[in-house]
Design an enzyme around this catalytic site. Sequence first.
Site, PDB file in Angstrom:
ATOM      1  N   CYS A   2       0.855  -1.194   0.000  1.00 20.23           N
ATOM      2  CA  CYS A   2       0.000   0.000   0.000  1.00 20.23           C
ATOM      3  C   CYS A   2       0.888   1.241   0.000  1.00 20.23           C
ATOM      4  O   CYS A   2       2.087   1.167   0.220  1.00 20.23           O
ATOM      5  CB  CYS A   2      -0.870  -0.012   1.254  1.00 20.23           C
ATOM      6  SG  CYS A   2      -1.759  -1.559   1.450  1.00 20.23           S
ATOM      7  N   ARG A  27       1.391   1.924  -5.910  1.00 23.13           N
ATOM      8  CA  ARG A  27       1.671   0.874  -4.919  1.00 23.13           C
ATOM      9  C   ARG A  27       0.413   0.086  -4.588  1.00 23.13           C
ATOM     10  O   ARG A  27       0.462  -0.910  -3.881  1.00 23.13           O
ATOM     11  CB  ARG A  27       2.256   1.475  -3.649  1.00 23.13           C
ATOM     12  CG  ARG A  27       3.571   2.197  -3.834  1.00 23.13           C
ATOM     13  CD  ARG A  27       4.044   2.800  -2.536  1.00 23.13           C
ATOM     14  NE  ARG A  27       4.373   1.783  -1.570  1.00 23.13           N
ATOM     15  CZ  ARG A  27       5.611   1.285  -1.403  1.00 23.13           C
ATOM     16  NH1 ARG A  27       6.588   1.738  -2.154  1.00 23.13           N
ATOM     17  NH2 ARG A  27       5.854   0.373  -0.519  1.00 23.13           N
ATOM     18  N   TRP A  75      -3.685  -1.832  -1.475  1.00 22.49           N
ATOM     19  CA  TRP A  75      -3.722  -3.061  -2.278  1.00 22.49           C
ATOM     20  C   TRP A  75      -4.237  -4.120  -1.325  1.00 22.49           C
ATOM     21  O   TRP A  75      -3.603  -4.456  -0.326  1.00 22.49           O
ATOM     22  CB  TRP A  75      -2.331  -3.418  -2.801  1.00 22.49           C
ATOM     23  CG  TRP A  75      -2.383  -4.525  -3.806  1.00 22.49           C
ATOM     24  CD1 TRP A  75      -2.676  -4.433  -5.130  1.00 22.49           C
ATOM     25  CD2 TRP A  75      -2.181  -5.921  -3.550  1.00 22.49           C
ATOM     26  NE1 TRP A  75      -2.653  -5.667  -5.722  1.00 22.49           N
ATOM     27  CE2 TRP A  75      -2.369  -6.606  -4.780  1.00 22.49           C
ATOM     28  CE3 TRP A  75      -1.882  -6.667  -2.422  1.00 22.49           C
ATOM     29  CZ2 TRP A  75      -2.231  -7.988  -4.902  1.00 22.49           C
ATOM     30  CZ3 TRP A  75      -1.753  -8.043  -2.544  1.00 22.49           C
ATOM     31  CH2 TRP A  75      -1.926  -8.679  -3.773  1.00 22.49           C
ATOM     32  N   ASN A 102       0.373  -0.733   6.251  1.00 17.10           N
ATOM     33  CA  ASN A 102       0.872  -1.385   5.042  1.00 17.10           C
ATOM     34  C   ASN A 102       1.516  -2.690   5.500  1.00 17.10           C
ATOM     35  O   ASN A 102       2.395  -2.678   6.361  1.00 17.10           O
ATOM     36  CB  ASN A 102       1.920  -0.485   4.356  1.00 17.10           C
ATOM     37  CG  ASN A 102       2.522  -1.151   3.123  1.00 17.10           C
ATOM     38  OD1 ASN A 102       1.997  -2.161   2.648  1.00 17.10           O
ATOM     39  ND2 ASN A 102       3.600  -0.598   2.609  1.00 17.10           N
ATOM     40  N   GLY A 103       1.031  -3.827   4.984  1.00 17.98           N
ATOM     41  CA  GLY A 103       1.628  -5.116   5.361  1.00 17.98           C
ATOM     42  C   GLY A 103       0.556  -6.090   5.823  1.00 17.98           C
ATOM     43  O   GLY A 103      -0.622  -5.940   5.519  1.00 17.98           O
ATOM     44  N   GLU A 486      10.560 -12.270 -20.622  1.00 15.58           N
ATOM     45  CA  GLU A 486      10.129 -10.925 -20.223  1.00 15.58           C
ATOM     46  C   GLU A 486       9.062 -10.408 -21.178  1.00 15.58           C
ATOM     47  O   GLU A 486       8.083  -9.787 -20.751  1.00 15.58           O
ATOM     48  CB  GLU A 486      11.327  -9.979 -20.176  1.00 15.58           C
ATOM     49  CG  GLU A 486      11.009  -8.505 -20.076  1.00 15.58           C
ATOM     50  CD  GLU A 486      10.238  -8.108 -18.813  1.00 15.58           C
ATOM     51  OE1 GLU A 486      10.066  -8.964 -17.913  1.00 15.58           O
ATOM     52  OE2 GLU A 486       9.771  -6.952 -18.762  1.00 15.58           O
ATOM     53  N   LYS A 490       5.365  -9.151 -19.950  1.00 10.97           N
ATOM     54  CA  LYS A 490       4.810  -7.822 -20.268  1.00 10.97           C
ATOM     55  C   LYS A 490       3.412  -7.956 -20.858  1.00 10.97           C
ATOM     56  O   LYS A 490       2.497  -7.209 -20.521  1.00 10.97           O
ATOM     57  CB  LYS A 490       5.736  -7.104 -21.243  1.00 10.97           C
ATOM     58  CG  LYS A 490       6.951  -6.494 -20.561  1.00 10.97           C
ATOM     59  CD  LYS A 490       6.551  -5.295 -19.750  1.00 10.97           C
ATOM     60  CE  LYS A 490       7.363  -4.998 -18.520  1.00 10.97           C
ATOM     61  NZ  LYS A 490       7.552  -6.020 -17.531  1.00 10.97           N
ATOM     62  N   GLU A 493       0.863  -9.123 -18.127  1.00 13.66           N
ATOM     63  CA  GLU A 493       0.488  -8.149 -17.086  1.00 13.66           C
ATOM     64  C   GLU A 493      -0.172  -6.908 -17.686  1.00 13.66           C
ATOM     65  O   GLU A 493      -0.865  -6.185 -16.991  1.00 13.66           O
ATOM     66  CB  GLU A 493       1.664  -7.776 -16.206  1.00 13.66           C
ATOM     67  CG  GLU A 493       2.866  -7.200 -16.874  1.00 13.66           C
ATOM     68  CD  GLU A 493       3.972  -6.896 -15.850  1.00 13.66           C
ATOM     69  OE1 GLU A 493       3.692  -6.792 -14.655  1.00 13.66           O
ATOM     70  OE2 GLU A 493       5.121  -6.743 -16.273  1.00 13.66           O
ATOM     71  N   HIS A 509      10.467 -30.150 -27.987  1.00 13.40           N
ATOM     72  CA  HIS A 509      10.268 -31.031 -26.824  1.00 13.40           C
ATOM     73  C   HIS A 509       8.884 -30.838 -26.218  1.00 13.40           C
ATOM     74  O   HIS A 509       8.663 -31.176 -25.061  1.00 13.40           O
ATOM     75  CB  HIS A 509      11.371 -30.766 -25.795  1.00 13.40           C
ATOM     76  CG  HIS A 509      12.744 -31.008 -26.332  1.00 13.40           C
ATOM     77  ND1 HIS A 509      13.268 -32.248 -26.535  1.00 13.40           N
ATOM     78  CD2 HIS A 509      13.670 -30.125 -26.786  1.00 13.40           C
ATOM     79  CE1 HIS A 509      14.479 -32.155 -27.062  1.00 13.40           C
ATOM     80  NE2 HIS A 509      14.753 -30.864 -27.215  1.00 13.40           N
ATOM     81  N   LYS A 612       2.894  -2.121  -7.655  1.00 16.18           N
ATOM     82  CA  LYS A 612       4.273  -1.875  -8.081  1.00 16.18           C
ATOM     83  C   LYS A 612       5.275  -2.623  -7.218  1.00 16.18           C
ATOM     84  O   LYS A 612       6.289  -3.082  -7.696  1.00 16.18           O
ATOM     85  CB  LYS A 612       4.590  -0.372  -8.027  1.00 16.18           C
ATOM     86  CG  LYS A 612       5.979  -0.023  -8.532  1.00 16.18           C
ATOM     87  CD  LYS A 612       6.167  -0.431  -9.991  1.00 16.18           C
ATOM     88  CE  LYS A 612       7.553  -0.155 -10.484  1.00 16.18           C
ATOM     89  NZ  LYS A 612       7.786  -0.673 -11.845  1.00 16.18           N
TER      90      LYS A 612
END
Length: 617
Positions: A2, A27, A75, A102-103, A486, A490, A493, A509, A612
């Site tokens: 957060c 965040r 969040w 936050n946490g 990567e 991208k 997300e 394979h 983030k």
Amino acid sequence: MCGIVGYVGPKSTLEVLLGGLRRLEYRGYDSAGVSVISGTGLDTRKKAGKLDNLIAEITNHPLPDAHIGIGHTRWATHGAPTDGNAHPHIGGEAAKLSLIHNGIIENFYELKAELVEAGTKFASETDSEVAAHLVAAEFEKTGDLPTAFTNVVKRLRGAFTLLAIHEDQPDVVLAARRNSPLVIGLGDGENFLGSDVAAFVEHTKRAISVGQDEIVILRAGEIEIRTFDGAPVTPVEFEVSWDASAASKGGWSSFMAKEIADQPQAVADTLMGRLASDGSVRLSEIDGLSAEDIKNIDRIIMVACGTASYACDVAKYAIEKFSRIPVQVELSHEFRYRDPIVTPNTLIVAVSQSGETMDTLMATRYAKEAGAKVLAICNTQGATLARESDAVIYTHAGPEVAVASTKALVAQITAGYLLALFLAAGRGATPKAELARLGKELLQMPESVAEVLDGLEGIRQLGKDMANAKSVLFLGRNVGFPVAMEGALKLKELAYIHAEGFAAGELKHGPIALIEEGQPVIVIVPSQRDEDSLHPKVISNIQEIRARGARVIAIAEEGDNQVGDYAEHVVFVPKAESIFASLLTVIPLQVFALELSTAKGLDVDQPRNLAKSVTVE
Ligand code: AGP
């Protein structure tokens, strides 16, 4: 995950809080809220959804002028993103205490049971509200907010940054941190608190990082820091090196578009002062590791999550090739819990943009307890990871606001190359002349990155045209393989579609079964120029998938005279030392994902479900 802000001073508190929350919204943005104390006492406004919802709420129900307050953008961990679960949380029957968190408080269940037993009524499903009621109850007993606050935080387990204010002590903001970020901003007759310096950088660049298990007593004219046990802590001040404008869009359509464009500078700034014109590397930051330490390293374990882990994968190729030190790359959350083998001769390299990723913090703490040295590669000054490591190589990408990492990634890859060359020189594993040549090649990369940015119209259009794609595959070999991974991340997300990266050699394979008519596949093609080039093998892979109907988009080196025969579209990148090419080939993939997501009308800066910095395990 957060965002938190605190303020006490002569400014309009609401403006300071909302401005800080705007910069911290990346965040977490499931809900937002503020509490202020004015002459009429404590007032709180909070609303589910993004910050704009809170601002509308305050417009409809204005807050009185105030000079002390706290703010939070959430969040969600415990409890759905609703108005009731939004922070701040009010403690005590008198409703005079407000707290933000936050946490995760891991022992909230038993603490809540104790409060319910005592008759406390809860307004939310959150663990945070438990802390609010505990502090309010303790304040009733002690009559002193710092004492009450300290008594409570000592009972909490887990990860928390807490801020609290109380109507009966309207001149002080209390804060505490354990396993979660907190920084102080020092003003003239005013002081600030934030999850990171973005919360207050427009007001002051003077900052202090709060350490593990510390309490902050913040007043307009003074700050005091104590340990949870009450011992005084001497603050260590640092200067924030970037300004508020760097954290604003500056006219770009999104933070992500801005940060993609910032990449030449991010690479150049990360090289600055570390790579001389003769190609020699100097990493004074790791003086914390002696020459003896470096000589004795028998293994490097790189720990990171997500995009940062792909930077580690690229670094692995370079470090092993140049220094001949074995490197293994581990996802932090897997490493931490698999009882790994770590010895005093293991060097842990932890890579993190935020420096607050709990998975990576826990992995490095585990490794330190096992006796290993920890080197951090981090983009955030004063971050927890930086302060807990034996040495730090800061990347200088500047503030990265978009949740999807771009410029921080290329800066991390750059730092990995510098580390590889530095270790190679220290170990004498590569001839000096070759190291000098490689160093000079690396010096050219910011310019080459800029050139890539000028040649992306084709891939931009493809991103727009493929807005309805249901799945895109990415293939690469050697350092092209982490780039493929990567590129897939991208797209996942940002566009919320299936995307998968593979080592091109893995195709036969199993994954080749995914190929059907019209399946888009983006292939990172290595240079033709190397003697032992993998180019022929990748061209064969392209032919194999084309034969089964794939639509091939290739990222290849200028001058490649074969790839055009097999790919529907080719994005050419400038010639570069093969192992450095990741800095170039990743950029078209970033832009492809950005354009496809934008064409779908999605929010590229704040994708759904993400934050983030993942500051909980
Ligand atoms: C990157 O686009 C993602 N947002 C995510 O994978 C991120 O890289 C990961 O969470 C690690 O974050 P850190 O670098 O701050 O530790």
